[in-house]
Write a protein that holds these residues in place. Structure first.
Motif, PDB file in Angstrom:
ATOM      1  N   THR A 285      16.899  -4.183   9.188  1.00 53.84           N
ATOM      2  CA  THR A 285      16.081  -3.759   7.918  1.00 53.84           C
ATOM      3  C   THR A 285      14.457  -3.639   8.373  1.00 53.84           C
ATOM      4  OG1 THR A 285      17.642  -4.719   6.405  1.00 53.84           O
ATOM      5  CG2 THR A 285      15.233  -4.534   5.706  1.00 53.84           C
ATOM      6  N   ARG A 288      13.562  -0.842  10.322  1.00 48.62           N
ATOM      7  CA  ARG A 288      13.430   0.245   9.656  1.00 48.62           C
ATOM      8  C   ARG A 288      12.031   0.281   8.868  1.00 48.62           C
ATOM      9  NH1 ARG A 288      17.603   1.365   5.250  1.00 48.62           N
ATOM     10  NH2 ARG A 288      16.499   3.442   5.116  1.00 48.62           N
ATOM     11  N   ILE A 289      11.748  -0.924   8.285  1.00 55.22           N
ATOM     12  CA  ILE A 289      10.474  -1.111   7.517  1.00 55.22           C
ATOM     13  C   ILE A 289       9.315  -1.080   8.663  1.00 55.22           C
ATOM     14  CG2 ILE A 289       9.033  -2.939   6.314  1.00 55.22           C
ATOM     15  CD1 ILE A 289      11.594  -3.531   4.835  1.00 55.22           C
ATOM     16  N   THR A 290       9.572  -1.737   9.639  1.00 58.14           N
ATOM     17  CA  THR A 290       8.190  -1.588  10.532  1.00 58.14           C
ATOM     18  C   THR A 290       8.198  -0.265  10.935  1.00 58.14           C
ATOM     19  OG1 THR A 290       8.645  -3.756  11.410  1.00 58.14           O
ATOM     20  CG2 THR A 290       7.238  -2.453  12.728  1.00 58.14           C
ATOM     21  N   ILE A 293       6.274   1.655   8.390  1.00 60.98           N
ATOM     22  CA  ILE A 293       4.769   1.147   8.369  1.00 60.98           C
ATOM     23  C   ILE A 293       3.819   1.878   9.507  1.00 60.98           C
ATOM     24  CG2 ILE A 293       3.305  -0.998   8.845  1.00 60.98           C
ATOM     25  CD1 ILE A 293       5.154  -2.529   7.537  1.00 60.98           C
ATOM     26  N   ARG A 313       4.269  -1.619  -1.514  1.00 60.61           N
ATOM     27  CA  ARG A 313       5.608  -1.984  -1.226  1.00 60.61           C
ATOM     28  C   ARG A 313       6.684  -1.037  -1.752  1.00 60.61           C
ATOM     29  NH1 ARG A 313       2.730  -6.109  -0.572  1.00 60.61           N
ATOM     30  NH2 ARG A 313       2.753  -7.981   0.593  1.00 60.61           N
ATOM     31  N   ILE A 316       7.010   2.005   0.599  1.00 60.98           N
ATOM     32  CA  ILE A 316       7.957   1.868   1.635  1.00 60.98           C
ATOM     33  C   ILE A 316       9.485   1.860   0.886  1.00 60.98           C
ATOM     34  CG2 ILE A 316       8.946   0.064   3.417  1.00 60.98           C
ATOM     35  CD1 ILE A 316       6.495   1.483   4.192  1.00 60.98           C
ATOM     36  N   ALA A 317       9.437   1.423  -0.217  1.00 57.33           N
ATOM     37  CA  ALA A 317      10.808   1.461  -0.781  1.00 57.33           C
ATOM     38  C   ALA A 317      11.377   2.649  -1.078  1.00 57.33           C
ATOM     39  CB  ALA A 317      10.814   0.569  -2.069  1.00 57.33           C
ATOM     40  N   LEU A 320      12.553   4.379   2.404  1.00 57.51           N
ATOM     41  CA  LEU A 320      13.650   4.114   3.061  1.00 57.51           C
ATOM     42  C   LEU A 320      14.817   3.998   1.935  1.00 57.51           C
ATOM     43  CD1 LEU A 320      12.002   1.368   5.191  1.00 57.51           C
ATOM     44  CD2 LEU A 320      12.364   3.599   5.765  1.00 57.51           C
ATOM     45  N   VAL A 327      12.293  -5.092   0.105  1.00 55.30           N
ATOM     46  CA  VAL A 327      11.170  -4.942   0.969  1.00 55.30           C
ATOM     47  C   VAL A 327      10.396  -6.115   0.986  1.00 55.30           C
ATOM     48  CG1 VAL A 327       9.074  -3.349   1.260  1.00 55.30           C
ATOM     49  CG2 VAL A 327      11.088  -2.450   0.767  1.00 55.30           C
ATOM     50  N   LEU A 331       9.471  -8.562   4.069  1.00 52.01           N
ATOM     51  CA  LEU A 331       8.056  -8.714   4.741  1.00 52.01           C
ATOM     52  C   LEU A 331       7.236 -10.120   4.640  1.00 52.01           C
ATOM     53  CD1 LEU A 331       5.929  -5.771   2.519  1.00 52.01           C
ATOM     54  CD2 LEU A 331       7.021  -6.019   4.985  1.00 52.01           C
TER      55      LEU A 331
END
Length: 438
Positions: A285, A288-290, A293, A313, A316-317, A320, A327, A331
């Motif tokens: 996770t 994916r989030i990084t 970003i 946020r 990003i949610a 993805l 999220v 973080l």
């Protein structure tokens, strides 16, 4: 798009299982593995490392194969005078309160769910569903967390944050609720309506208004979060042609494995397996989030321009296909390493200023304020209103109080104080530099 690569680490009752041990008190809506995943995802990197060690001490089926070796950022951790983290501070304060064991356990769950700025995004109903903890216990735990410093921590919205601060300033709970209900009237200066609603004199209404203006909209100031040294769990690298890649930092967490055990240790074996799988899911996770970003903040990562675009946020949610709370958990307390510097992931979510078609991030606005201060005439430092006027000419329209707020967040003194310092020091005329950059 940023390229991501995973770590080879994929996936008895100890600390990591304690947060869900109250499941008998509420009907479960999630499996134990899912609840473990939520818990592990929410923990800051340093806290997770500590709990892995404690878990391994009580679970013979969880083997720690290797611990992170010495590296540059570890030296920084040992030598930097970093302030106490929010989670550590709250857990310390909770430990000093006389709480039942069940309430203290529920309070640890709430602490793990807090955003970096001290707000609690999840409702009590969501926490009941996620962790299987009875709502009365969570309510008591939330009250315990909200009694801690900084004032306003654990608030679920701005109104509650301000109400907690008003109570700390001496107002009763009932009066604080009445004041918060009149926020719009206070903001617009409709004093007659305030006086009628609160049944107070104009002098008292003005006093409360002045008190409101001195409150913070956030329990915790996160502007300088990047100054606190923390272990980066993700590494972002820029190639010779400007391309970026994202990978896990193998030095961030211990390497775990599942020890072979007989049927008499089936429960401990299953617990160890859940932990390993939860950590693997957490790492996936985070990657994916990084990666998202890095793609969104390409100007920051792929060029030499220290600039960021507005990002939330929720953005990003949506990108993805994740839940916003996922999220938020991912973080909290996490950081990345880029070009030798450690950045909290939360720093890459600057708010938007100005109209949507010409939005400027709060990050860039702070950079511009600092640049104006650095370039000002030492004998005639710029007042906040003058800075506001200069920014407006550059297309950044913000209120003077917003300029003052950002200036204070960057620890830049007022124009009067800057002039006083410059006049009193040898080599007058040299600009006083802000102590950090956003």
């Amino acid at each position: 798009m940023a390229k991501t690569s995973a770590s080879p680490e994929t996936a008895g009752k100890g600390p990591l299982s304690q947060k869900v041990s109250l499941r008998q008190k509420h009907r479960l809506s999630l499996t134990p593995a899912m609840r473990m995943g939520l818990r592990v995802l929410a923990l800051p990197t340093e806290t997770l490392t500590e709990e892995i060690l404690r878990e391994a001490e009580v679970n013979p089926c969880l083997m720690v194969e290797s611990w992170p070796t010495s590296s540059a950022y570890e030296v920084a951790l040992e030598t930097a005078a970093a302030p106490e983290g929010l989670s550590q501070s709250l857990l310390r304060q909770l430990g000093m309160q006389r709480l039942d064991a069940d309430v203290k356990e529920a309070a640890r769950v709430i602490v793990a769910e807090l955003r970096a700025d001290g707000y609690l995004d999840a409702s009590l109903e969501e926490l009941v569903s996620d962790y299987g903890i009875a709502k009365p216990l969570l309510a008591a735990a939330l009250a315990a967390v909200q009694s801690c410093e900084p004032c306003g921590v654990g608030a679920r919205n701005l109104a509650e944050c301000l109400a907690l601060q008003l109570r700390d300033a001496g107002l009763s709970a009932a009066r604080a609720a009445q004041v918060v209900a009149c926020l719009g009237d206070f903001a617009e200066g409709r004093w007659n309506r305030v006086m009628t609603a609160l049944k107070v004199s104009e002098e008292e209404a003005q006093r409360i208004g002045a008190l409101l203006r001195g409150l913070s909209p956030y329990p915790v100031n996160t502007t300088f979060e990047h100054l606190s040294t923390r272990v980066p769990e993700v590494v972002v690298e820029r190639g010779p042609e400007g391309q970026t890649s994202v990978r896990l930092n193998p030095e961030a967490l211990p390497t775990l494995s599942l020890a072979g055990a007989g049927s008499d240790l089936a429960q401990q074996t299953e617990q160890a397996r859940r932990i390993i799988e939860a950590i693997a899911a957490r790492q996936a996770t985070l990657l994916r989030i990084t990666g998202a970003i890095v793609d969104h903040q390409a100007r920051f990562f792929a060029t030499d321009t220290a600039s960021m675009t507005p990002l939330s946020r929720a953005d990003i949610a949506r990108m993805l296909g994740l839940h916003a709370s996922t999220v938020g958990r991912a973080l909290a307390g996490k950081a990345l390493l880029f070009r030798g510097h450690v950045y909290p992931l939360s720093q890459f979510f600057p708010s938007s200023l100005g109209p949507l078609d010409a939005a400027v991030s709060s990050f860039d606005a702070q950079r511009r304020i600092r640049a104006l201060v650095m370039a000002e005439d030492p004998e005639h430092p710029l007042a906040d209103e003058e800075i506001r006027t200069q920014l407006k000419k550059d297309g950044v329209d913000m209120a003077r109080r917003t300029v003052a707020k950002y200036r204070k967040c960057m620890r830049i003194p007022s124009s009067h104080e800057r002039r006083r310092r410059k006049v009193s020091r040898t080599g007058r005329g040299q600009p006083v530099r802000a102590q950090s950059t956003p």
